[in-house]
Design a protein around this motif. Structure first.
Motif, PDB file in Angstrom:
ATOM      1  N   SER A  41       0.988  -1.106   0.062  1.00 28.70           N
ATOM      2  CA  SER A  41      -0.107  -0.049  -0.049  1.00 28.70           C
ATOM      3  C   SER A  41       0.733   1.244   0.010  1.00 28.70           C
ATOM      4  O   SER A  41       0.284   2.367  -0.217  1.00 28.70           O
ATOM      5  N   GLY A  42       2.253   1.109   0.316  1.00 30.95           N
ATOM      6  CA  GLY A  42       3.193   2.381   0.162  1.00 30.95           C
ATOM      7  C   GLY A  42       4.495   1.554   0.282  1.00 30.95           C
ATOM      8  O   GLY A  42       4.895   0.536  -0.020  1.00 30.95           O
ATOM      9  N   ALA A  43       5.411   2.779   0.457  1.00 29.72           N
ATOM     10  CA  ALA A  43       6.782   2.079   0.550  1.00 29.72           C
ATOM     11  C   ALA A  43       7.187   1.335   1.693  1.00 29.72           C
ATOM     12  O   ALA A  43       6.925   1.610   2.852  1.00 29.72           O
ATOM     13  N   VAL A  44       7.612   0.257   1.616  1.00 31.65           N
ATOM     14  CA  VAL A  44       8.391  -0.597   2.722  1.00 31.65           C
ATOM     15  C   VAL A  44       9.665   0.358   3.493  1.00 31.65           C
ATOM     16  O   VAL A  44      10.132   0.981   2.771  1.00 31.65           O
ATOM     17  N   ASP A  45       9.624   0.002   4.739  1.00 33.56           N
ATOM     18  CA  ASP A  45      10.650   0.554   5.566  1.00 33.56           C
ATOM     19  C   ASP A  45      10.951  -0.428   6.605  1.00 33.56           C
ATOM     20  O   ASP A  45      10.250  -0.717   7.628  1.00 33.56           O
ATOM     21  N   ALA A  46      11.812  -1.483   6.582  1.00 36.00           N
ATOM     22  CA  ALA A  46      11.888  -2.878   7.269  1.00 36.00           C
ATOM     23  C   ALA A  46      13.277  -2.885   7.465  1.00 36.00           C
ATOM     24  O   ALA A  46      13.982  -2.845   6.479  1.00 36.00           O
ATOM     25  N   THR A  47      13.422  -3.706   8.422  1.00 31.81           N
ATOM     26  CA  THR A  47      14.735  -4.381   8.764  1.00 31.81           C
ATOM     27  C   THR A  47      14.389  -5.927   8.716  1.00 31.81           C
ATOM     28  O   THR A  47      13.662  -6.368   9.268  1.00 31.81           O
ATOM     29  N   VAL A  48      15.307  -6.634   7.755  1.00 32.81           N
ATOM     30  CA  VAL A  48      14.871  -8.076   7.493  1.00 32.81           C
ATOM     31  C   VAL A  48      16.023  -9.003   7.840  1.00 32.81           C
ATOM     32  O   VAL A  48      17.024  -8.769   7.413  1.00 32.81           O
ATOM     33  N   HIS A  49      16.042  -9.663   9.058  1.00 34.07           N
ATOM     34  CA  HIS A  49      17.020 -10.847   9.194  1.00 34.07           C
ATOM     35  C   HIS A  49      16.876 -12.057   8.201  1.00 34.07           C
ATOM     36  O   HIS A  49      15.978 -12.657   8.581  1.00 34.07           O
ATOM     37  N   VAL A  50      17.839 -12.093   7.462  1.00 32.53           N
ATOM     38  CA  VAL A  50      17.740 -13.010   6.401  1.00 32.53           C
ATOM     39  C   VAL A  50      18.533 -14.384   6.933  1.00 32.53           C
ATOM     40  O   VAL A  50      19.527 -14.174   7.211  1.00 32.53           O
ATOM     41  N   PRO A  51      18.039 -15.545   6.946  1.00 28.21           N
ATOM     42  CA  PRO A  51      18.494 -16.493   7.435  1.00 28.21           C
ATOM     43  C   PRO A  51      19.845 -17.014   6.628  1.00 28.21           C
ATOM     44  O   PRO A  51      20.014 -16.538   5.733  1.00 28.21           O
ATOM     45  N   GLY A  52      20.580 -18.208   7.156  1.00 31.10           N
ATOM     46  CA  GLY A  52      21.620 -18.565   6.882  1.00 31.10           C
ATOM     47  C   GLY A  52      21.842 -18.970   5.344  1.00 31.10           C
ATOM     48  O   GLY A  52      20.911 -19.348   4.764  1.00 31.10           O
ATOM     49  N   SER A  53      23.187 -18.737   4.653  1.00 31.32           N
ATOM     50  CA  SER A  53      23.371 -19.268   3.201  1.00 31.32           C
ATOM     51  C   SER A  53      23.207 -20.891   3.215  1.00 31.32           C
ATOM     52  O   SER A  53      23.703 -21.752   3.887  1.00 31.32           O
ATOM     53  N   LYS A  54      22.146 -21.351   2.191  1.00 28.94           N
ATOM     54  CA  LYS A  54      22.145 -22.625   1.983  1.00 28.94           C
ATOM     55  C   LYS A  54      23.559 -23.345   1.372  1.00 28.94           C
ATOM     56  O   LYS A  54      23.872 -24.264   1.645  1.00 28.94           O
ATOM     57  N   SER A  55      24.179 -22.501   0.438  1.00 28.34           N
ATOM     58  CA  SER A  55      25.394 -22.659  -0.176  1.00 28.34           C
ATOM     59  C   SER A  55      26.578 -22.978   0.787  1.00 28.34           C
ATOM     60  O   SER A  55      27.107 -24.040   0.639  1.00 28.34           O
ATOM     61  N   THR A 114       8.951 -22.486  -0.936  1.00 27.16           N
ATOM     62  CA  THR A 114       9.896 -21.583  -0.487  1.00 27.16           C
ATOM     63  C   THR A 114      10.930 -22.234   0.755  1.00 27.16           C
ATOM     64  O   THR A 114      12.076 -21.678   1.068  1.00 27.16           O
ATOM     65  N   ALA A 115      10.215 -22.983   1.373  1.00 24.64           N
ATOM     66  CA  ALA A 115      10.932 -23.820   2.575  1.00 24.64           C
ATOM     67  C   ALA A 115      12.156 -24.470   2.168  1.00 24.64           C
ATOM     68  O   ALA A 115      12.961 -24.774   3.219  1.00 24.64           O
ATOM     69  N   LYS A 116      12.323 -24.670   0.788  1.00 25.58           N
ATOM     70  CA  LYS A 116      13.577 -25.415   0.332  1.00 25.58           C
ATOM     71  C   LYS A 116      14.847 -24.589   0.990  1.00 25.58           C
ATOM     72  O   LYS A 116      15.870 -25.240   1.188  1.00 25.58           O
ATOM     73  N   THR A 117      14.713 -23.270   0.891  1.00 25.64           N
ATOM     74  CA  THR A 117      15.970 -22.367   1.292  1.00 25.64           C
ATOM     75  C   THR A 117      15.715 -21.365   2.325  1.00 25.64           C
ATOM     76  O   THR A 117      16.413 -20.656   2.765  1.00 25.64           O
ATOM     77  N   LEU A 118      14.348 -20.904   2.392  1.00 27.02           N
ATOM     78  CA  LEU A 118      13.840 -19.736   3.125  1.00 27.02           C
ATOM     79  C   LEU A 118      12.881 -20.064   4.080  1.00 27.02           C
ATOM     80  O   LEU A 118      11.716 -20.162   3.730  1.00 27.02           O
ATOM     81  N   PRO A 119      12.864 -20.415   5.216  1.00 24.54           N
ATOM     82  CA  PRO A 119      11.920 -21.101   6.012  1.00 24.54           C
ATOM     83  C   PRO A 119      10.936 -19.639   6.439  1.00 24.54           C
ATOM     84  O   PRO A 119      11.516 -18.713   6.378  1.00 24.54           O
ATOM     85  N   ASP A 120       9.843 -20.020   6.558  1.00 27.58           N
ATOM     86  CA  ASP A 120       8.510 -19.213   6.771  1.00 27.58           C
ATOM     87  C   ASP A 120       8.758 -17.779   6.066  1.00 27.58           C
ATOM     88  O   ASP A 120       8.740 -16.623   6.518  1.00 27.58           O
ATOM     89  N   PHE A 121       8.843 -17.946   4.395  1.00 24.65           N
ATOM     90  CA  PHE A 121       9.141 -16.788   3.879  1.00 24.65           C
ATOM     91  C   PHE A 121       7.703 -15.940   3.912  1.00 24.65           C
ATOM     92  O   PHE A 121       7.861 -14.791   3.952  1.00 24.65           O
ATOM     93  N   PRO A 122       6.507 -16.468   3.892  1.00 29.40           N
ATOM     94  CA  PRO A 122       5.336 -15.795   4.107  1.00 29.40           C
ATOM     95  C   PRO A 122       5.297 -14.909   5.411  1.00 29.40           C
ATOM     96  O   PRO A 122       5.130 -13.654   5.199  1.00 29.40           O
TER      97      PRO A 122
END
Length: 438
Positions: free
Chosen positions: A17-31, A421-429
């Motif tokens: 609905s507008g511009a996002v403004d967030a901090t996102v903690h991305v889980p660890g690298s699969k590779s 998405t759980a293949k590499t990114l748990p709880d993406f939604p």
């Protein structure tokens, strides 16, 4: 929800609905996690993996190593904070059955490990895994002295008859369809009697950053590796036989999995911060800083992490993604929303990934009103006004996140089987809606 319902369920992609403004903690690298698991399992002493990624692909890797006798204990790390895995190497053994799911790293990295096991190891997986090429690894291991039954398919299912050791030595392979063929042989190479010398004979070699990641991680655990980047011959890698050290390794955030969140800042003209973005890395996802800046954003790397800001405009791009093919779905999604056409090149090998990603992206974007055509080695994308509809994922995690990116700007997009998405990114939604609600 019954298991089959997960694959047919439709997830309404949230509209911004507008511009996002967030901090996102991305889980660890699969590779990084899966390479670290293999190296720790082959080490001569126990090691720690801190902040590992817990996803389908990494849990499949850990489970596979456990079936061959490796101890992997989950708990709090040596510093008393955060989840860590303690890896306890042991004599590799069979008989064992490995479920690879549809994880390229598992199906390609572990057959060389299985040659060192004492007994047979059967590899099997999801139906799609049968279509993914393994001939590069199978043929190479046979040259190096292994006995493998695959009924001549060059793919799964297959059985590696481990003899407790492998001669190793020189092997020529064509890794044009996957750089994982090279990484697979290098990771186990220190444990082969003669080490390994891998010579790539093909005309192209995709995803070179992933091979550089393998080489760096091998050196970090004490292996001696000669590579083209260190002054060696082009397309030749040599690994000397020797013991590997157990290490205390902290897994970097998965920079490729940061892509949809950075794209959200670009698409909405907002700002997203990804903590702990490394100043130096071999992860292909680090190219996002350059690609998305060219498409209209700006970024700043601080001690805290990466701060990425969208300008409110999205520009088309002409880019060779040969070394960073996994970024293609996300770049294509952003390009479909741009103010000018884009050409994505160098990614013919994506036809052999979790799905034929080029055909899938073309079909799904066009069914939302887009104008995408395939070329011999990529995509041409001419932006059009898009409309809502079902975005199919083909059990491919990066297709699902690409659909979510489009959904930010286009109302009524529904993602089929977002659970993939759980293949590499748990709880993406959860991460996605959390970013939008921040």
């Amino acid at each position: 929800m019954a298991p089959n319902d997960v694959h047919t369920a439709l997830w309404p992609a949230p509209h911004a609905s507008g511009a996002v403004d967030a901090t996102v903690h991305v889980p660890g690298s699969k590779s990084v996690t899966n390479r670290a698991l293999v190296l720790a399992a082959l080490a001569s002493e126990p090691g720690w993996l801190r902040r590992p990624l817990r996803s389908r692909d990494t849990l499949l890797m850990a489970g596979a190593l456990r079936t061959m006798g490796v101890g992997i204990e989950e708990g709090v790390g040596p510093d008393g904070t955060g989840e860590s895995w303690r890896v306890l190497p042991a004599g590799l053994r069979g008989p064992a059955t490995v479920d690879v799911g549809n994880a390229g790293t598992v199906m390609r990295f572990l057959p060389p490990v299985a040659t060192l096991a004492d007994g047979p190891v059967l590899f099997d997986g999801d139906p799609r895994s049968y279509e993914r090429p393994l001939h590069g690894v199978i043929d190479a291991l046979r040259v190096l002295g292994a006995r493998i039954d695959d009924d001549g398919r060059g793919s799964l299912p297959l059985t590696v008859h481990g003899g407790g050791a492998l001669d190793g030595g020189l092997v020529e392979i064509d890794a044009s369809s996957s750089s994982q063929f090279v990484s697979a042989l290098l990771l186990s190479g220190p444990r082969f009697n003669q080490g390994v010398e891998v010579r790539h004979t093909g005309s192209t070699l995709p995803s070179m950053p992933h091979i550089r990641m393998t080489v760096d991680m091998l050196r970090a655990v004490g292996a001696q590796v000669d590579s083209p980047e260190s002054g060696g011959e082009p397309n030749v890698w040599r690994v000397t036989p020797g013991a590997l050290l157990g290490r205390d390794l902290t897994i970097e955030p998965d920079l490729s999995n940061a892509q949809p969140f950075l794209a959200a800042a670009l698409v909405t003209g907002g700002k997203v911060v990804v903590p702990d973005w490394p100043a130096r890395t071999t992860q292909p996802g680090d190219r996002l800083r350059e690609i998305f800046t060219e498409m209209g954003g700006s970024c700043e790397l601080t001690e805290y992490g990466l701060e990425f800001t969208g300008s409110g405009a999205i520009h088309g791009i002409d880019v060779d993604l040969g070394e960073v093919g996994e970024l293609t779905p996300g770049v294509a999604a952003v390009a479909a929303l741009a103010d000018s056409p884009s050409t994505l090149r160098g990614v013919a090998h994506l036809r052999l990934h979790e799905t034929d990603r080029l055909a899938a992206l073309t079909k799904e974007i066009n069914e939302l009103g887009g104008d995408v055509t395939e070329s011999a080695d990529g995509l041409h994308i001419r932006p059009r006004r898009l409309h809502g509809g079902i975005f199919h994922t083909y059990e491919d995690h990066r297709m699902a996140t690409a659909g979510a990116i489009i959904g930010l700007a286009v109302e009524g997009v529904q993602i089929e089987n977002v659970a993939t998405t759980a293949k590499t990114l748990p709880d993406f939604p959860g991460l996605w809606t959390g970013m939008l609600e921040a």
